[in-house]
Write an enzyme that holds these catalytic residues in place. Structure first.
Site, PDB file in Angstrom:
ATOM      1  N   ASP A  46      -1.608-108.033 -85.478  1.00  0.00           N
ATOM      2  CA  ASP A  46       0.102-107.844 -86.523  1.00  0.00           C
ATOM      3  C   ASP A  46       0.159-108.658 -87.531  1.00  0.00           C
ATOM      4  O   ASP A  46      -0.522-109.870 -86.863  1.00  0.00           O
ATOM      5  CB  ASP A  46       1.125-106.855 -85.125  1.00  0.00           C
ATOM      6  N   GLU A  48       3.314-109.542 -88.549  1.00  0.00           N
ATOM      7  CA  GLU A  48       5.265-110.186 -88.459  1.00  0.00           C
ATOM      8  C   GLU A  48       5.376-111.382 -87.689  1.00  0.00           C
ATOM      9  O   GLU A  48       5.787-112.103 -88.225  1.00  0.00           O
ATOM     10  CB  GLU A  48       5.549-108.208 -88.010  1.00  0.00           C
ATOM     11  N   HIS A  90      -1.558-103.844 -88.018  1.00  0.00           N
ATOM     12  CA  HIS A  90      -1.233-104.126 -89.189  1.00  0.00           C
ATOM     13  C   HIS A  90      -1.319-103.329 -90.563  1.00  0.00           C
ATOM     14  O   HIS A  90      -1.983-103.414 -91.588  1.00  0.00           O
ATOM     15  CB  HIS A  90      -0.810-105.437 -90.134  1.00  0.00           C
ATOM     16  N   HIS A 134       5.863-108.645 -83.094  1.00  0.00           N
ATOM     17  CA  HIS A 134       7.816-108.402 -83.649  1.00  0.00           C
ATOM     18  C   HIS A 134       8.102-107.925 -82.840  1.00  0.00           C
ATOM     19  O   HIS A 134       7.628-106.897 -81.585  1.00  0.00           O
ATOM     20  CB  HIS A 134       7.600-108.040 -84.929  1.00  0.00           C
ATOM     21  N   HIS A 146      11.135-103.844 -85.693  1.00  0.00           N
ATOM     22  CA  HIS A 146      10.182-101.812 -85.960  1.00  0.00           C
ATOM     23  C   HIS A 146       9.678-101.831 -84.844  1.00  0.00           C
ATOM     24  O   HIS A 146       9.005-102.441 -84.017  1.00  0.00           O
ATOM     25  CB  HIS A 146      10.379-101.951 -87.194  1.00  0.00           C
ATOM     26  N   GLU A 164       5.891-101.847 -79.882  1.00  0.00           N
ATOM     27  CA  GLU A 164       4.824-102.321 -80.275  1.00  0.00           C
ATOM     28  C   GLU A 164       4.003-102.932 -78.741  1.00  0.00           C
ATOM     29  O   GLU A 164       3.053-102.132 -78.411  1.00  0.00           O
ATOM     30  CB  GLU A 164       4.067-102.331 -81.574  1.00  0.00           C
TER      31      GLU A 164
HETATM   32 ZN   LIG Z   1       3.639-103.883 -85.964  1.00  0.00          ZN
END
Ligand SMILES: [Zn+2]
Length: 299
Positions: A46, A48, A90, A134, A146, A164
């Site tokens: 990902d 972030e 991502h 994240h 998120h 996630e």
């Molecule tokens: Zn993500």
């Protein structure tokens, strides 16, 4: 499929094959087992939680993400991996700079993919590595926290709030592949560790609220990731238990609009103004439905 680059699996010439027949059995067996124990490491990446970024649109974001993934690839091979699969996980799933990726890795790129952030994971793989992760929706002090999309206020699987990292590690556990390493912000690392107590974690940044960070330099982060992944691959000991069925999923949206749409899907039940729920005995099917509910509904 992946074998082209691997020196141990080149087809032997007939001359070599014949000469092996005259070697003592033990020597042949040892040689064969060394060549035939593939150890594939699967990397889900990902953005972030990549060191140095306080904005995923930063012009250097794709480069920093690529170099951090490369550090994990190098570490995986140093730890004994025989092949590495990288899933760009991502946004568009087309962030990693293909030409700069470690040439030993195989890349999954582009969207849509039915299993999204875990596409391509196979039960034969030896371990899963999360890079750039994240915190889950609602986490304070986790940059850009998120779960799947900004539409989600909370996602619960069998009553447990998961981000996630949580939903992806359950996917790996379904195939009994251990999650061995996680890097990202400190909240993301902590949240994965709560569900996988022995996981090797490298926090590379800390959120100041949710949109600013204190971060390691990209160089320092890469060095720590390379070392951590190498150690984690070396230490792979056992496979996790498959999590028990059924999987009761509750998704609480940030707005009632998506719950209005989702309750029209067969098997999805309205639980409240912003909450829907469903149940499935197969986690991969549940995972697909979660992705549909948080990503693909259009008002
Ligand atoms: Zn993500």
């Amino acid at each position: 499929m992946m074998r082209g680059w691997h020196p141990n699996v080149r087809r032997a010439s007939p001359v070599v094959t014949l000469s092996l027949a005259f070697l003592p059995l033990a020597a042949v067996v040892t040689d064969t087992s060394a060549a035939q124990s593939p150890r594939t490491i699967y990397i889900s990446a990902d953005m972030e939680g990549i060191a140095g970024l306080s904005d995923t649109q930063d012009a250097v974001g794709r480069r920093l993400m690529t170099l951090e993934v490369n550090a994990a690839v190098v570490g995986a091979f140093e730890g004994g991996a025989t092949s590495v699969v990288v899933n760009d996980a991502h946004g568009s799933h087309a962030n990693l700079l293909q030409e700069d990726l470690d040439p030993r890795a195989r890349l999954l790129r582009g969207s849509l993919k039915p299993y999204g952030m875990m596409q391509g994971l196979e039960a034969s793989h030896a371990g899963v590595v999360f890079i750039g992760y994240h915190g889950r929706a609602g986490s304070l002090g986790s940059f850009a926290a998120h779960t799947g999309s900004g539409r989600v206020a909370d996602l619960r699987v069998n009553g447990r709030s998961v981000g996630e990292g949580g939903m992806n590690l359950l996917y790996a556990a379904w195939y009994r592949v251990p999650v061995i390493f996680v890097s990202g912000d400190d909240v993301a690392v902590q949240q994965v560790r709560e569900m996988v107590p022995g996981v090797t974690g490298v926090p590379v940044k800390t959120g100041i609220w949710n949109s600013a960070v204190v971060t390691l330099s990209p160089d320092s982060a890469r060095a720590a990731i390379r070392r951590g992944v190498a150690d984690a691959v070396r230490e792979i000991a056992s496979r996790p238990q498959r999590p028990g069925s059924p999987f009761n999923v509750e998704l609480e949206y940030a707005s009632s609009l998506f719950a209005d749409i989702a309750e029209g899907i067969a098997g999805v039940e309205r639980r409240g103004p912003t909450t829907v729920a469903f149940s499935d005995n197969e986690y991969p099917a549940a995972y697909r439905m979660i992705r549909v509910l948080y990503k693909h509904l259009q008002p």
